[in-house]
Design an enzyme around this catalytic site. Structure first.
Site, PDB file in Angstrom:
ATOM      1  CG  ASP A 193      41.554 -62.062  -2.842  1.00 47.41           C
ATOM      2  OD1 ASP A 193      40.877 -60.765  -1.868  1.00 47.41           O
ATOM      3  OD2 ASP A 193      42.399 -61.748  -3.715  1.00 47.41           O
ATOM      4  CG  MET A 274      48.373 -53.901  -3.253  1.00 46.86           C
ATOM      5  SD  MET A 274      48.379 -52.624  -1.832  1.00 46.86           S
ATOM      6  CE  MET A 274      47.554 -51.215  -2.770  1.00 46.86           C
ATOM      7  NE  ARG A 275      41.807 -59.674  -7.182  1.00 47.00           N
ATOM      8  CZ  ARG A 275      42.842 -60.766  -6.902  1.00 47.00           C
ATOM      9  NH1 ARG A 275      43.066 -61.312  -5.789  1.00 47.00           N
ATOM     10  NH2 ARG A 275      43.459 -60.946  -8.242  1.00 47.00           N
ATOM     11  CB  ALA A 276      40.986 -55.140  -0.078  1.00 47.11           C
TER      12      ALA A 276
END
Length: 664
Positions: A193, A274-276
């Site tokens: 990730d 929420m990183r995407a």
């Protein structure tokens, strides 16, 4: 100094080049993970990128590459006064897979820290990579403790080195680029990730393109400097385009329509966290800047999704990464609005300003092939695999298994299965250091030095230390093992429902091996011989694929299977002597075919017992009448036997609860 292969001379691999260039334009995108087969220019393209990066302004003499306009107030070489500084080329620092912790984060002189109170610090690779590129080849083979350090540095933008309360901190913000061959194993989800983008690469199947690859490579090998000179103009043009895109980047507008498309796409593919969303937004913005535009278009959002989401979508460990492009287009169309525009992205230049990652070829529907049909007369249809053989059946649903481990204390690679002496874990004692001191045992060090203080003339508050006083902490953690599966695929196992359950059990153990960072191997036996279906590897995915396509039928050459497994272990000990093995034999214990098959199987099993190899027999016998042959085999192996039901972790837990209730 070796002349690198020019970035613009790389043939094809448009998506790889585009992903790298987007990170050069906007390092905030978060780096690139390059997945693909060997020999596909992964490392070549990454190493060539550093030559295109703009120069970095630095404080003169600072080992930590502080920015002269905003120096780090906590820099170990500081404090620095803000002002003019020099410039140097952007660095690309390579992290070897076998690097030590001190090489990565740096080393602190414990002896001087305790005796003089001086923080004498030698910077590591994280300091060298600050404001540059940190490149990890074969990143999936990186040891867990180094992965943890990388995760911490990537999350905080700083590296901390601590030894018994003495600590040093320095900034460590870098572009993380990793390459890997999926056949050698997958990455931990936490590290996966952390990569902003991912690209799948494969060698071209077009003869003309392959010819051009060979032609350019031979020309480079003959005269690297002359070859690089021929591409100097193209390199300069791309370098200038990167600078222009960086200058344009703050002016790019990411409208509400594009943001809604980004959010809807991430939600549709059920990505975690929420990183995407953030990575997609930064990538789409960088795509617009790279194309020379100040508005983010739907095309940018689509391309950003293809680069940022495949490794983040929720999937099972053995599912291939990828993205359903029809679903992506449907989602973007549903939430289209102000992000739509009439202007097309610039198709010129390296990377083409867009494009789609290479298709992954025909996708399996998850099945295991057509099953043989039986006609009314009882004869199998032509889809059968041959006399006495049945086609592969699908595995039953996997389940959480009982923890199987190797007894004793090992020294193997870090993992999560068996007890081992490691650099990380709980402290169990102290010893004199052998070589560089890495983990100080403070109490033992003070205890060793205390009796000599008067003789050494101690007069101040400091402790008078000698090298002989230092003690290294010994620690106990967990190691990864080689889990070698020996699977009976004979006719006695061929009943459809039974073989499906057996495959489900092995698949469950493979999932457990994946989570515990083991190497796995697969030996099968049926008919008259045994085969190494998969040599020992870190790719649990490959083992699962071989298991899925395993046919059954014929006699049961149990001895041949055990002897083949014994040969595999013998070779593996030469390659990796520190890694201990766990042999998992999946069988009902029957042995047929050849002279004295039962006696021969017993002699083969006793070879494992004589060498102290840990083993478990998964008893697949079913029905009201049981012969107990698997239990006898476990006795010959010097191991234990468990039934398919006992292999389930919930069954064991239920058994413990029953015992506790009876005791109460």
């Amino acid at each position: 100094m070796t002349t690198p292969f020019p970035f613009t001379a790389v043939v094809g691999q448009d998506d790889l080049r585009l992903a790298l260039l987007l990170n050069a334009v906007s390092p905030a995108v978060g780096g690139v993970l390059v997945r693909g087969e060997k020999g596909t220019a992964k490392s070549t393209a990454v190493r060539a990128l550093s030559a295109l990066m703009p120069e970095v302004p630095v404080v003169a003499g600072c080992r930590f590459s502080c920015d002269p306009t905003a120096p780090d107030p906590a820099c170990p070489d500081g404090p620095h006064e803000a002002g003019a500084g020099g410039e140097r080329p952007a660095r690309m620092v390579e992290l070897p897979v076998g690097a030590s912790e001190d090489r990565l984060v740096g080393a602190l002189d414990i002896e001087r820290a305790l005796a003089e109170g001086v923080k004498a610090f030698e910077p590591g690779l994280l300091a060298d990579a600050h404001r540059g590129i940190l490149y990890v080849d074969e990143v999936n083979l990186l040891h867990d403790h180094l992965v943890d350090l990388l995760l911490d540095a990537a999350a905080m933008g700083a590296s901390y080195v601590e030894r018994e309360g003495v600590s040093v901190r320095h900034a460590a913000r870098f572009l993380l680029v990793g390459t890997m061959n999926p056949e050698e194993g997958e990455l931990r989800p936490q590290l996966l990730d952390r990569f902003g983008l991912t690209v799948e690469v494969a060698a071209s199947r077009e003869p003309d393109q392959r010819v051009e690859v060979v032609r350019r490579r031979l020309a480079y090998d003959d005269d690297p400097a002359a070859f690089a000179a021929r591409w100097a103009d193209e390199e300069a043009a791309v370098r200038q385009r990167i600078v222009a895109a960086r200058e344009l980047l703050p002016s790019v507008r990411l409208g509400d329509g594009a943001l809604r498309q980004i959010a809807a796409t991430c939600a549709a593919f059920e990505v975690d966290g929420m990183r995407a969303d953030i990575v997609m937004a930064r990538t789409a913005t960088a795509l617009a800047a790279w194309a020379g535009r100040t508005d983010v278009l739907a095309e940018d959002v689509r391309q950003a999704a293809l680069l940022a989401l495949p490794h983040r979508r929720r999937r099972n460990p053995f599912d291939a990464p990828g993205l359903d492009e029809d679903k992506l287009d449907q989602t973007l169309e549903e939430f289209s609005g102000e992000s739509e525009g009439d202007e097309d992205p610039d198709p010129d230049g390296p990377g083409g300003g867009g494009g789609q990652p290479p298709s992954e070829g025909p996708q399996s529907d998850g099945g295991s092939g057509a099953q043989p049909e039986v006609g009314e007369g009882g004869e199998p249809q032509p889809s059968g695999a041959g006399s006495g053989e049945q086609s592969a059946v699908r595995a039953a649903e996997p389940f959480r298994t009982k923890v199987l481990s190797v007894p004793g204390l090992g020294d193997g690679a870090a993992g999560r299965r068996s007890r081992a002496r490691t650099e990380h874990g709980r402290t169990t004692g102290a010893r004199r250091p052998q070589g560089t001191l890495t983990r100080l045992h403070l109490a033992a060090t003070v205890q060793a030095a205390a009796p000599h203080q008067r003789a050494r003339g101690r007069s101040g508050p400091g402790l008078v230390l000698r090298r002989d006083d230092l003690r290294q902490a010994t620690r106990e953690g967990r190691e990864g093992n080689l889990v070698l599966f020996v699977v009976d695929a004979s006719g006695s196992m061929a009943a459809r429902q039974r073989m499906s359950a057996v495959k489900g059990a092995v698949l469950s153990l493979l999932l457990d091996a994946y989570q515990r960072r083991d190497k796995v191997g697969l030996v099968t036996f049926r008919g008259s011989a045994a085969d190494v279906a998969l040599p020992p590897t870190s790719s649990v995915d490959a083992a699962a694929a071989r298991l899925e396509s395993l046919p059954t039928g014929g006699r049961t050459p149990l001895a041949a299977g055990l002897l083949k497994a014994h040969d595999v272990l013998r070779v593996e000990r030469l390659r990796d002597p520190a890694r201990r093995a766990l042999v998992v034999v999946v069988t009902d214990g029957r042995a047929t075919g050849g002279p004295e098959p039962v006696a021969l199987a017993g002699r083969a099993a006793r070879l494992f017992a004589a060498e102290g190899v840990a083993s478990v027999v998964v008893d697949c016998e079913s029905g009201p009448v049981r012969l107990g042959l698997a239990g006898q085999l476990a006795g010959e192996l010097g191991g234990t036997a468990v039934t398919l039901d006992e292999l389930r972790a919930d069954s064991i837990a239920g058994l413990v609860k029953d015992v506790q209730r009876r005791a109460a």
